[in-house]
Design a protein around this motif. Structure first.
Motif, PDB file in Angstrom:
ATOM      1  N   PHE A 151       0.837  -1.202   0.000  1.00 53.93           N
ATOM      2  CA  PHE A 151       0.000   0.000   0.000  1.00 53.93           C
ATOM      3  C   PHE A 151       0.874   1.254   0.000  1.00 53.93           C
ATOM      4  CE2 PHE A 151      -4.295  -1.422   0.355  1.00 53.93           C
ATOM      5  CZ  PHE A 151      -4.241  -2.678   0.928  1.00 53.93           C
ATOM      6  N   ASP A 152       0.401   2.291  -0.649  1.00 55.21           N
ATOM      7  CA  ASP A 152       1.117   3.566  -0.580  1.00 55.21           C
ATOM      8  C   ASP A 152       0.913   4.193   0.801  1.00 55.21           C
ATOM      9  OD1 ASP A 152       2.031   3.892  -3.431  1.00 55.21           O
ATOM     10  OD2 ASP A 152      -0.119   3.559  -3.725  1.00 55.21           O
ATOM     11  N   LEU A 153      -0.285   4.007   1.339  1.00 56.74           N
ATOM     12  CA  LEU A 153      -0.597   4.609   2.641  1.00 56.74           C
ATOM     13  C   LEU A 153      -1.606   3.716   3.362  1.00 56.74           C
ATOM     14  CD1 LEU A 153      -0.468   7.043   4.632  1.00 56.74           C
ATOM     15  CD2 LEU A 153      -2.357   8.080   3.324  1.00 56.74           C
ATOM     16  N   VAL A 154      -1.317   3.467   4.644  1.00 59.16           N
ATOM     17  CA  VAL A 154      -2.293   2.767   5.494  1.00 59.16           C
ATOM     18  C   VAL A 154      -2.587   3.680   6.683  1.00 59.16           C
ATOM     19  CG1 VAL A 154      -2.659   0.838   7.070  1.00 59.16           C
ATOM     20  CG2 VAL A 154      -1.605   0.421   4.846  1.00 59.16           C
ATOM     21  N   ILE A 155      -3.850   3.923   6.919  1.00 61.30           N
ATOM     22  CA  ILE A 155      -4.262   4.783   8.037  1.00 61.30           C
ATOM     23  C   ILE A 155      -4.803   3.875   9.133  1.00 61.30           C
ATOM     24  CG2 ILE A 155      -5.883   6.600   8.754  1.00 61.30           C
ATOM     25  CD1 ILE A 155      -5.649   7.619   5.821  1.00 61.30           C
ATOM     26  N   LEU A 156      -4.265   4.005  10.343  1.00 64.79           N
ATOM     27  CA  LEU A 156      -4.657   3.115  11.442  1.00 64.79           C
ATOM     28  C   LEU A 156      -5.075   3.905  12.675  1.00 64.79           C
ATOM     29  CD1 LEU A 156      -1.762   0.460  11.208  1.00 64.79           C
ATOM     30  CD2 LEU A 156      -4.145   0.177  10.471  1.00 64.79           C
ATOM     31  N   GLY A 157      -5.890   3.268  13.498  1.00 65.37           N
ATOM     32  CA  GLY A 157      -6.202   3.809  14.817  1.00 65.37           C
ATOM     33  C   GLY A 157      -5.638   2.858  15.860  1.00 65.37           C
ATOM     34  N   VAL A 158      -5.827   3.224  17.122  1.00 61.92           N
ATOM     35  CA  VAL A 158      -5.358   2.370  18.231  1.00 61.92           C
ATOM     36  C   VAL A 158      -6.502   2.203  19.220  1.00 61.92           C
ATOM     37  CG1 VAL A 158      -3.673   2.106  20.102  1.00 61.92           C
ATOM     38  CG2 VAL A 158      -3.025   3.297  18.022  1.00 61.92           C
ATOM     39  N   GLY A 159      -6.749   0.968  19.622  1.00 67.05           N
ATOM     40  CA  GLY A 159      -7.743   0.755  20.673  1.00 67.05           C
ATOM     41  C   GLY A 159      -7.119   0.947  22.044  1.00 67.05           C
ATOM     42  N   GLU A 160      -7.955   1.080  23.072  1.00 66.78           N
ATOM     43  CA  GLU A 160      -7.423   1.290  24.437  1.00 66.78           C
ATOM     44  C   GLU A 160      -6.608   0.092  24.906  1.00 66.78           C
ATOM     45  OE1 GLU A 160     -11.628   3.237  25.472  1.00 66.78           O
ATOM     46  OE2 GLU A 160     -10.396   2.946  27.265  1.00 66.78           O
ATOM     47  N   ASP A 161      -6.829  -1.067  24.269  1.00 67.75           N
ATOM     48  CA  ASP A 161      -6.054  -2.270  24.652  1.00 67.75           C
ATOM     49  C   ASP A 161      -4.841  -2.447  23.748  1.00 67.75           C
ATOM     50  OD1 ASP A 161      -8.143  -4.744  22.886  1.00 67.75           O
ATOM     51  OD2 ASP A 161      -7.204  -2.854  22.270  1.00 67.75           O
ATOM     52  N   GLY A 162      -4.593  -1.463  22.892  1.00 64.74           N
ATOM     53  CA  GLY A 162      -3.419  -1.538  22.018  1.00 64.74           C
ATOM     54  C   GLY A 162      -3.671  -2.275  20.719  1.00 64.74           C
ATOM     55  N   HIS A 163      -4.924  -2.635  20.445  1.00 68.36           N
ATOM     56  CA  HIS A 163      -5.187  -3.272  19.148  1.00 68.36           C
ATOM     57  C   HIS A 163      -5.116  -2.229  18.046  1.00 68.36           C
ATOM     58  CE1 HIS A 163      -9.521  -2.007  19.481  1.00 68.36           C
ATOM     59  NE2 HIS A 163      -9.380  -1.938  18.172  1.00 68.36           N
ATOM     60  N   THR A 164      -4.876  -2.718  16.824  1.00 66.41           N
ATOM     61  CA  THR A 164      -4.948  -1.852  15.655  1.00 66.41           C
ATOM     62  C   THR A 164      -5.489  -2.690  14.502  1.00 66.41           C
ATOM     63  OG1 THR A 164      -3.756  -0.214  14.304  1.00 66.41           O
ATOM     64  CG2 THR A 164      -2.596  -2.283  14.803  1.00 66.41           C
ATOM     65  N   ALA A 165      -6.158  -2.056  13.564  1.00 64.49           N
ATOM     66  CA  ALA A 165      -6.966  -2.787  12.581  1.00 64.49           C
ATOM     67  C   ALA A 165      -7.830  -3.750  13.402  1.00 64.49           C
ATOM     68  CB  ALA A 165      -6.093  -3.482  11.562  1.00 64.49           C
ATOM     69  N   SER A 166      -7.858  -5.035  13.039  1.00 59.09           N
ATOM     70  CA  SER A 166      -8.523  -5.971  13.957  1.00 59.09           C
ATOM     71  C   SER A 166      -7.524  -7.005  14.451  1.00 59.09           C
ATOM     72  CB  SER A 166      -9.730  -6.642  13.285  1.00 59.09           C
ATOM     73  OG  SER A 166     -10.814  -5.729  13.233  1.00 59.09           O
ATOM     74  N   LEU A 167      -6.338  -6.493  14.751  1.00 58.34           N
ATOM     75  CA  LEU A 167      -5.288  -7.323  15.363  1.00 58.34           C
ATOM     76  C   LEU A 167      -5.324  -7.027  16.863  1.00 58.34           C
ATOM     77  CD1 LEU A 167      -2.508  -6.631  12.709  1.00 58.34           C
ATOM     78  CD2 LEU A 167      -3.920  -8.697  12.907  1.00 58.34           C
ATOM     79  N   PHE A 168      -5.845  -7.998  17.608  1.00 59.36           N
ATOM     80  CA  PHE A 168      -6.047  -7.796  19.046  1.00 59.36           C
ATOM     81  C   PHE A 168      -5.010  -8.571  19.847  1.00 59.36           C
ATOM     82  CE2 PHE A 168     -10.115  -5.529  19.479  1.00 59.36           C
ATOM     83  CZ  PHE A 168     -10.527  -5.524  18.148  1.00 59.36           C
ATOM     84  N   PRO A 169      -4.666  -8.054  21.031  1.00 59.55           N
ATOM     85  CA  PRO A 169      -3.699  -8.796  21.859  1.00 59.55           C
ATOM     86  C   PRO A 169      -4.162 -10.234  22.085  1.00 59.55           C
ATOM     87  CG  PRO A 169      -4.190  -6.641  22.821  1.00 59.55           C
ATOM     88  CD  PRO A 169      -5.156  -6.830  21.705  1.00 59.55           C
ATOM     89  N   GLU A 170      -3.215 -11.180  22.153  1.00 54.39           N
ATOM     90  CA  GLU A 170      -3.473 -12.599  22.426  1.00 54.39           C
ATOM     91  C   GLU A 170      -4.430 -13.232  21.415  1.00 54.39           C
ATOM     92  OE1 GLU A 170      -2.541 -10.296  25.648  1.00 54.39           O
ATOM     93  OE2 GLU A 170      -4.648 -10.773  25.733  1.00 54.39           O
TER      94      GLU A 170
END
Ligand code: 6PG
Length: 244
Positions: free
Chosen positions: A135-154
């Motif tokens: 990708f030329d550009l990926v825009i991401l946010g951060v969840g309060e648990d540190g997840h981003t996109a739908s990559l969640f801890p554990e």
């Protein structure tokens, strides 16, 4: 990799700066007729960016040469309030003269595994059958648990190294999602995190603060292999960062 961190007064300023970066990167990519391929994040933070982009002079961005993807999607229909596609459509895409073929929606209405496979096929169709999509550009946010996109801890999806996109069951949310995998995200030329609001102050301290160990969190595993990582963080979310 910490990347470049820009502190901005509020969410409006984050949206404005993000729109300016979006326009710059689109101009770089589409000069000499190249295509600009961008993956949008979901959630509420990008709304200010979408409103800014929806208002820019049409000539500033070559939407005819722009391919819009998503970093992740909730497994709901495209007209569902929770749909990341719906959010982007209502605030941005519905205002643009962009060819429908340039909008590569994740089919959240399909069974999760099928939807993920369909998205992988679309990524292969646009980026080629070999190697990782770049990708030329990926825009991401951060969840309060540190997840981003739908990559969640554990969650297993973090360890996925072969697939381009995959279904993820998020137990805490009791919902399925489809997400780009870490290798695809980290193969982008530019990754832009947008983080605003007081609820993100603690996770930002963990991710970027002194003594924090960002590597424990999916958002801390975002390290573009050959690209730039930029954080746009407003005053409230950077509360602990600027106080040492
Ligand atoms: C999603 C997003 C997710 C989001 C964060 C932050 O589908 O929810 O992709 O990773 O970026 O949860 O969400 P907010 O912007 O709503 O705080």
């Amino acid at each position: 990799m910490r990347g470049d961190i820009f502190y901005l007064p509020d969410a409006e300023a984050v949206g404005l700066r993000a729109a300016s970066i979006f326009i710059d990167r689109s101009k770089i990519a589409t000069t000499a007729g190249g295509r600009f391929r961008v993956a949008l994040s979901g959630g509420t933070t990008p709304s200010k960016l979408f409103k800014q982009l929806g208002a820019v002079v049409a000539g500033d961005i070559r939407w005819d040469l722009t391919d819009i993807f998503w970093a992740d999607e909730r497994c709901v229909s495209p007209d569902h309030e929770e749909s990341n596609y719906k959010g982007a459509y209502d605030m941005l895409l519905s205002r643009l003269d962009i060819p429908p073929a340039n909008v590569h929606r994740i089919r959240g209405e399909m069974p999760p595994e099928e939807g993920a496979r369909e998205y992988e096929k679309e990524l292969r169709r646009c980026f080629g059958e070999q190697g990782l999509p770049a990708f030329d550009l990926v825009i991401l946010g951060v969840g309060e648990d540190g997840h981003t996109a739908s990559l969640f801890p554990e969650v297993l999806s973090l360890a996925e190294s072969k697939r381009l996109a995959m279904p993820v069951y998020v137990g805490r949310l009791k919902s399925w999602r489809i997400t780009l995998t870490l290798p695809v995200l980290n193969n982008s030329s530019d990754i832009l995190f947008l983080v605003t609001g007081p609820k993100k102050a603690h996770i930002m301290k963990e991710l970027l603060g002194k003594g924090g160990d960002g590597r424990k969190y999916p958002a801390g595993m975002i390290k573009p292999a050959r690209g730039n990582l930029t954080w746009l963080v407003d005053d409230e979310a950077s509360f602990f960062l600027k106080r040492g």
